[in-house]
Write an enzyme that holds these catalytic residues in place. Structure first.
Site, PDB file in Angstrom:
ATOM      1  N   HIS A 257      -7.580  24.044  19.998  1.00  0.00           N
ATOM      2  CA  HIS A 257      -8.800  24.063  20.672  1.00  0.00           C
ATOM      3  C   HIS A 257      -9.780  24.289  19.243  1.00  0.00           C
ATOM      4  O   HIS A 257     -11.087  23.959  19.410  1.00  0.00           O
ATOM      5  CB  HIS A 257      -9.107  24.627  21.868  1.00  0.00           C
ATOM      6  CG  HIS A 257      -8.932  26.110  21.673  1.00  0.00           C
ATOM      7  ND1 HIS A 257      -7.871  26.617  21.925  1.00  0.00           N
ATOM      8  CD2 HIS A 257      -9.962  26.975  21.354  1.00  0.00           C
ATOM      9  CE1 HIS A 257      -8.194  28.107  21.801  1.00  0.00           C
ATOM     10  NE2 HIS A 257      -9.296  28.148  21.305  1.00  0.00           N
ATOM     11  N   ASP A 287      -1.831  23.356  22.068  1.00  0.00           N
ATOM     12  CA  ASP A 287      -2.737  24.245  21.736  1.00  0.00           C
ATOM     13  C   ASP A 287      -2.503  24.571  20.177  1.00  0.00           C
ATOM     14  O   ASP A 287      -2.267  25.879  20.258  1.00  0.00           O
ATOM     15  CB  ASP A 287      -3.244  25.390  22.708  1.00  0.00           C
ATOM     16  CG  ASP A 287      -4.637  25.867  22.358  1.00  0.00           C
ATOM     17  OD1 ASP A 287      -5.341  25.190  21.428  1.00  0.00           O
ATOM     18  OD2 ASP A 287      -4.990  26.800  22.866  1.00  0.00           O
ATOM     19  N   GLY A 368     -13.094  34.729  19.777  1.00  0.00           N
ATOM     20  CA  GLY A 368     -13.083  35.036  18.176  1.00  0.00           C
ATOM     21  C   GLY A 368     -11.547  35.231  17.932  1.00  0.00           C
ATOM     22  O   GLY A 368     -10.988  34.972  16.767  1.00  0.00           O
ATOM     23  N   SER A 370      -8.979  33.557  19.121  1.00  0.00           N
ATOM     24  CA  SER A 370      -8.261  32.154  19.382  1.00  0.00           C
ATOM     25  C   SER A 370      -7.607  31.722  18.085  1.00  0.00           C
ATOM     26  O   SER A 370      -8.133  31.981  16.892  1.00  0.00           O
ATOM     27  CB  SER A 370      -9.010  31.048  19.801  1.00  0.00           C
ATOM     28  OG  SER A 370      -9.404  31.016  21.031  1.00  0.00           O
ATOM     29  N   SER A 385      -4.228  31.382  22.690  1.00  0.00           N
ATOM     30  CA  SER A 385      -4.700  30.108  23.141  1.00  0.00           C
ATOM     31  C   SER A 385      -6.159  30.893  23.943  1.00  0.00           C
ATOM     32  O   SER A 385      -7.196  30.514  23.650  1.00  0.00           O
ATOM     33  CB  SER A 385      -3.964  29.471  24.279  1.00  0.00           C
ATOM     34  OG  SER A 385      -4.730  28.585  24.598  1.00  0.00           O
TER      35      SER A 385
END
Length: 485
Positions: A257, A287, A368, A370, A385
């Protein structure tokens, strides 16, 4: 024979009769552990995989009991239990087969896939654990409970006080130097150098101005970044997962993402220091994203930033196991630790963003983080994720398995290709799971180390020492039911 003698004899006969009734029942206890052997974590994983193959449909998952150093195998009948015990493992006769559990997840996907829900298979409880966040109310709650109510013996439902969301953040969060840097375990950079220092290692907490800039800028071009470092693109701030190589070319993995947010990524918020371009990005359903370094001469270290001036060497990728002790490094909250709580998790973030096959944990994370690295000692495990909660209140966090990302992209861990790739990960899972069991202690081992500049941290000076300190800790866990599946 007097009455007293008769009374004693009668009591003795009664006691013997009771013992005769109780003894067989005790021996038939499906959780019988007498005679069970103790195993190191790697040995337990190796045996578990062999037993699971032999049991076939009669097996229903397994986990490693760290506290007792025993392997627990779930089985559906007593004959299978006997074969498990013969190998020295603990046999737990359970109600639900693995086929039952998988069918339940399919039913949930078709009948109860509402935003704010997640579910995963938990071999410890032998159920599918469904979690509903605080947004699941009204008709959404009715839909969920209607579906789960028909699977009462197979599914359990719990509520989360948080809200499931992806953990990408806005660039302004990194510039503020507030929640971003303060939460990174000593990564509170001064304004001005904050964005660059966080981008390189976040461990340069006390580095003044120039030190922060040096870590985030020049070194990024020469040696790349570390896992957990901040990356910026398209108005978003994410974290680097693991450095990899593809046919000898350097790159890194992060969340899909995040990869969808921007084609190019920089190590600084201003966008002046571009480091890579997205080659492949998958989200939703999966992801992960593969970003290739723009400078083909970049030689990134296969390391994760421990956010305190030290790094952890990463030499392989492994599959997750329920109960596995893990650490996560991210640019917002630094290094946190926890345990894998479920496998093959599905999470519905809303707006059609549904991701399958994730690793569920109780590790905290925030926007932040991720894409950041989840690891167990020297083994790459997952890419951050999303989830619920924060690092103040806790919550659930979900991770993309690294092994799946490596297999899909053809990447291998490490810039030189020396680490295990996706295909090798399954076979190496047992070896890593053992020593990695309590890798959460790695951050503690590193605590107190010097606040080295971000550039130094990127060189991976201290990772090996910490890995050594944590070696063998996998067998010291005190929580029964923690497993290396």
């Amino acid at each position: 024979m007097n009455k007293r003698t008769l009374a004693i004899s009668g009591a003795a006969i009664t006691a013997l009769g009771a013992a005769a009734i109780m003894l067989p029942n005790a021996n038939a206890n499906p959780d019988e552990t007498s005679g069970a052997k103790t195993f190191s974590s790697p040995a337990a994983v190796k045996l578990a995989r062999s037993l699971a193959s032999d049991l076939g449909d009669n097996g229903a998952g397994w986990y490693y009991d760290n506290g007792n150093r025993q392997l627990v195998m779930n089985v559906v009948d007593e004959d299978s239990a006997e074969s498990v015990r013969a190998k020295g493992a603990v046999a737990k006769v359970v109600q639900n087969s693995m086929a039952d559990l998988k069918t339940a997840t399919q039913t949930l996907s078709s009948d109860a896939s509402v935003p704010g829900t997640a579910w995963s298979i938990d071999p410890v409880t032998n159920k599918v654990q469904v979690t509903a966040d605080r947004t699941v109310t009204g008709t959404k709650w009715d839909t969920l409970t209607k579906a789960t109510g028909q699977m009462a013996g197979t599914v359990s439902v719990k509520r989360s006080t948080g809200e499931f969301k992806k953990f990408d953040g806005e660039e302004t969060a990194g510039a503020a130097g507030g929640a971003d840097d303060a939460g990174a375990g000593g990564a509170g950079e001064a304004a001005g150098g904050a964005g660059d220092a966080a981008g390189a290692a976040g461990g340069a907490g006390d580095a003044a101005g120039g030190a922060g800039d040096a870590g985030g800028g020049g070194d990024a071009a020469a040696g790349g970044l570390d896992g957990g470092d901040a990356i910026f693109g398209g108005g978003a701030r994410c974290s680097l997962g693991f450095n990899v190589s593809v046919d000898g070319a350097p790159g890194f993995l992060t969340a899909g993402h995040c990869g969808n947010e921007s084609q190019t990524w920089t190590s600084d918020e201003a966008g002046a220091q571009q480091v890579g371009t997205v080659q492949d990005s998958k989200f939703p359903e999966n992801d992960f994203a593969l970003v290739m370094y723009d400078d083909a001469t970049t030689q990134p270290s296969s390391t994760v930033d421990l956010q305190n001036g030290n790094t952890q060497e990463i030499g392989r990728a492994v599959e997750a196991s329920v109960g596995l002790k893990v650490q996560r490094s991210g640019s917002t909250t630094g290094v946190t630790d926890g345990t894998v709580t479920g496998l093959n998790a599905t999470v519905n973030y809303g707006n059609g963003d549904i991701v399958n096959g994730l690793i569920q944990t109780d590790v905290c994370a925030e926007p932040g983080d991720s894409g950041g690295a989840m690891f167990a000692e020297d083994a790459a495990v997952g890419l951050t994720s999303g989830g619920s909660g924060d690092c103040t209140q806790g919550g659930e966090t979900f991770f993309q398995p690294v092994t799946a990302a490596l297999e899909a992209t053809g990447a291998v861990i490490g810039a030189d290709g020396g680490g295990a790739g996706g295909g090798d990960a399954a076979g190496g899972a047992g070896d890593a799971a053992g020593g990695a069991g309590d890798a959460a202690g790695g951050a503690g081992d590193a605590a107190g180390a010097g606040n080295a500049g971000a550039g130094d941290a990127g060189a991976g000076d201290a990772g090996a020492g910490d890995a050594g300190a944590a070696t063998g800790a996998g067998d010291t866990g005190s929580v029964a039911g923690q497993g290396l599946n």
